[in-house]
Motif scaffolding. Structure first.
Motif, mmCIF file in Angstrom:
data_model
loop_
_atom_site.group_PDB
_atom_site.id
_atom_site.type_symbol
_atom_site.label_atom_id
_atom_site.label_comp_id
_atom_site.label_asym_id
_atom_site.label_seq_id
_atom_site.Cartn_x
_atom_site.Cartn_y
_atom_site.Cartn_z
ATOM 1 N N PHE A 100 122.084 11.247 65.397
ATOM 2 C CA PHE A 100 122.270 12.580 65.966
ATOM 3 C C PHE A 100 122.564 13.609 64.884
ATOM 4 N N TYR A 101 121.969 14.782 65.067
ATOM 5 C CA TYR A 101 122.287 15.939 64.223
ATOM 6 C C TYR A 101 122.733 17.042 65.182
ATOM 7 N N ILE A 102 123.920 17.558 64.955
ATOM 8 C CA ILE A 102 124.454 18.570 65.863
ATOM 9 C C ILE A 102 124.632 19.891 65.113
ATOM 10 N N VAL A 130 126.212 10.303 63.311
ATOM 11 C CA VAL A 130 126.298 11.664 63.855
ATOM 12 C C VAL A 130 126.567 12.599 62.681
ATOM 13 N N LYS A 131 125.637 13.512 62.440
ATOM 14 C CA LYS A 131 125.820 14.450 61.332
ATOM 15 C C LYS A 131 125.808 15.879 61.868
ATOM 16 N N TYR A 321 112.868 21.234 63.464
ATOM 17 C CA TYR A 321 112.065 21.230 62.233
ATOM 18 C C TYR A 321 112.738 20.352 61.177
ATOM 19 N N LEU A 322 114.057 20.496 61.067
ATOM 20 C CA LEU A 322 114.791 19.715 60.067
ATOM 21 C C LEU A 322 114.712 18.219 60.349
ATOM 22 N N ILE A 323 114.837 17.819 61.612
ATOM 23 C CA ILE A 323 114.831 16.365 61.858
ATOM 24 C C ILE A 323 113.417 15.775 61.816
ATOM 25 N N LEU A 328 115.130 16.831 54.744
ATOM 26 C CA LEU A 328 115.694 18.180 54.811
ATOM 27 C C LEU A 328 116.955 18.188 55.659
ATOM 28 N N ALA A 329 116.895 17.472 56.794
ATOM 29 C CA ALA A 329 118.070 17.414 57.682
ATOM 30 C C ALA A 329 119.255 16.852 56.908
ATOM 31 N N ASP A 330 118.993 15.808 56.106
ATOM 32 C CA ASP A 330 120.096 15.211 55.354
ATOM 33 C C ASP A 330 120.551 16.096 54.199
ATOM 34 N N LYS A 331 119.604 16.880 53.693
ATOM 35 C CA LYS A 331 119.981 17.820 52.627
ATOM 36 C C LYS A 331 120.978 18.860 53.160
ATOM 37 N N TYR A 332 120.738 19.341 54.379
ATOM 38 C CA TYR A 332 121.598 20.386 54.916
ATOM 39 C C TYR A 332 122.773 19.856 55.731
ATOM 40 N N ALA A 333 122.799 18.541 55.994
ATOM 41 C CA ALA A 333 123.924 17.985 56.765
ATOM 42 C C ALA A 333 125.216 18.210 55.999
#
Ligand SMILES: Nc1ncnc2c1ncn2[C@@H]1O[C@H](COP(=O)(O)OP(=O)(O)OP(=O)(O)O)[C@@H](O)[C@H]1O
Ligand SMILES: [Mg+2]
Length: 337
Positions: A100-102, A130-131, A321-323, A328-333
């Motif tokens: 999960f990305y919140i 969960v990030k 878009y990030l996931i 990218l999602a992990d870069k900005y998490a």
């Protein structure tokens, strides 16, 4: 087992959920209807269905909004609501092993941000991870702002219960302020005014519909009819409401908004503010659709203003878009606390 990846925008007004490869799979009111008390308490409806029960349900059913001002106000209700939603979006109620990305307000502290994590971790979902990602970053991607290239952009997300004003530059967030104001306030003002002025009762849902028709950020002449109950006669009837009556109740909010935007611009380094001036301020969030708000912000800040017809979805589509590009999602998490 295929590992699912989800993005969630827990908005105070509505929850938006994105599933990797499937897109936005849910956009429902952030409302839960429950029966029973304490350990016997159970959810009987959530989302739009629960919202329809609001102000109409018998005393045995309680309808709650688990979030206030962009944050989790009632954790146990929020977990119950999430579990109910999770059961709807998957064949198996347990989303075991999903990631999960919140999206969370950037201006929140660690405890406030972590409350969102708890919703997923303490419910039935049993996630793998969960990030958290700051909402202004999601908004930027949703608005197709090139975070790495821009010399400066301002995003103003005006939602149901919050205004988030953020400046993006140098690949990240320079500043972000979360203000406790938004569309819900207008609904309550309209409802109270009609009750006092006309002895006329309307529900919050009707007040929201009325708002969309007659609220304006500049004085204007609009009218709309509402159906409600005349408290004097006790009978249901129609009432015509004019935007000139509502405008004085809400104009201070627009003035405040413009003051806050100007204050942040004044504290922004010149090379960044020059870029914001060049690109124009981005207005998003459902309440950015308030009639003439774009014009009002442009006039009062002396800046160009950009609006979007996807205003309620820029956070979730940016998160999506990030996931889809998970690196990218992990870069900005956000770093784990
Ligand atoms: N056409 C419209 N005119 C004015 N307001 C509108 C319109 N459409 C939606 N809204 C308002 O937008 C708000 C919901 O927007 P949004 O989904 O961005 O909020 P949210 O993300 O749930 O809340 P927040 O970000 O504050 O936690 C509601 O107050 C709703 O009444
Ligand atoms: Mg929002």
């Amino acid at each position: 087992m295929i590992q699912k990846v989800y993005g969630i925008d827990f908005g105070t007004g509505s929850i938006k959920i994105y599933r990797k490869k499937d897109g936005i799979i849910m956009n429902e009111r952030n409302v839960i209807a429950t029966m029973g008390k304490n350990e016997n308490k159970r959810a009987i409806a959530m989302g739009d269905e629960a919202y329809l029960m609001f102000e109409k349900s018998p005393d045995s059913i309680s309808v709650n909004f688990p979030m206030v001002n962009g944050g989790v106000a009632r954790l146990s209700d929020m977990i119950m609501l999430w579990d109910y939603m999770a059961a709807e979006i998957t064949a198996k109620p347990k989303l075991k092993g999903a990631r999960f990305y919140i999206a969370v307000p950037a201006d929140f502290n660690e405890v406030e941000k972590n409350a969102f994590k708890k919703v997923i971790q303490e419910g039935n979902s049993k996630p793998k991870s969960v990030k958290l990602i700051d909402k202004p970053i999601c908004d930027a991607f949703g608005l197709k702002i090139d975070i790495d290239k821009t010399a400066g952009d301002m995003i103003v997300n005006i939602g149901a219960d919050t205004v988030e004003i953020s400046v993006i530059a140098g690949g990240g967030i320079v500043v972000s302020r979360l203000l406790p104001m938004g569309g819900n306030y207008f609904d309550r003002q309209i409802l109270n005014y009609i009750r006092k002025e006309y002895n006329f009762v309307i529900g919050l849902r009707t007040a929201e519909e009325l708002k969309k028709k007659i609220i304006t950020a500049n004085p204007s002449e609009r009218t709309a009819d509402v159906f409600g109950k005349n408290m004097v006669s006790g009978l249901p009837e129609n009432l015509t409401v004019h935007s000139e009556e509502i405008y004085p109740l809400v104009e201070n909010v627009f003035a405040d908004l413009s003051t806050q935007i100007t204050k942040i611009l004044e504290h922004t380094p010149p090379e960044i503010s020059a870029s914001i001036e060049n690109n124009g301020i981005y207005l998003t969030g459902g309440s950015s659709w308030i009639n003439e708000l774009d014009q009002f912000v442009a006039d009062s800040t002396y800046m160009k203003v950009n609006t979007t017809k996807f205003a309620q979805k820029t956070v979730i589509s940016g998160l999506g878009y990030l996931i889809e590009n998970q690196k990218l999602a992990d870069k900005y998490a956000l770093p784990l606390y």
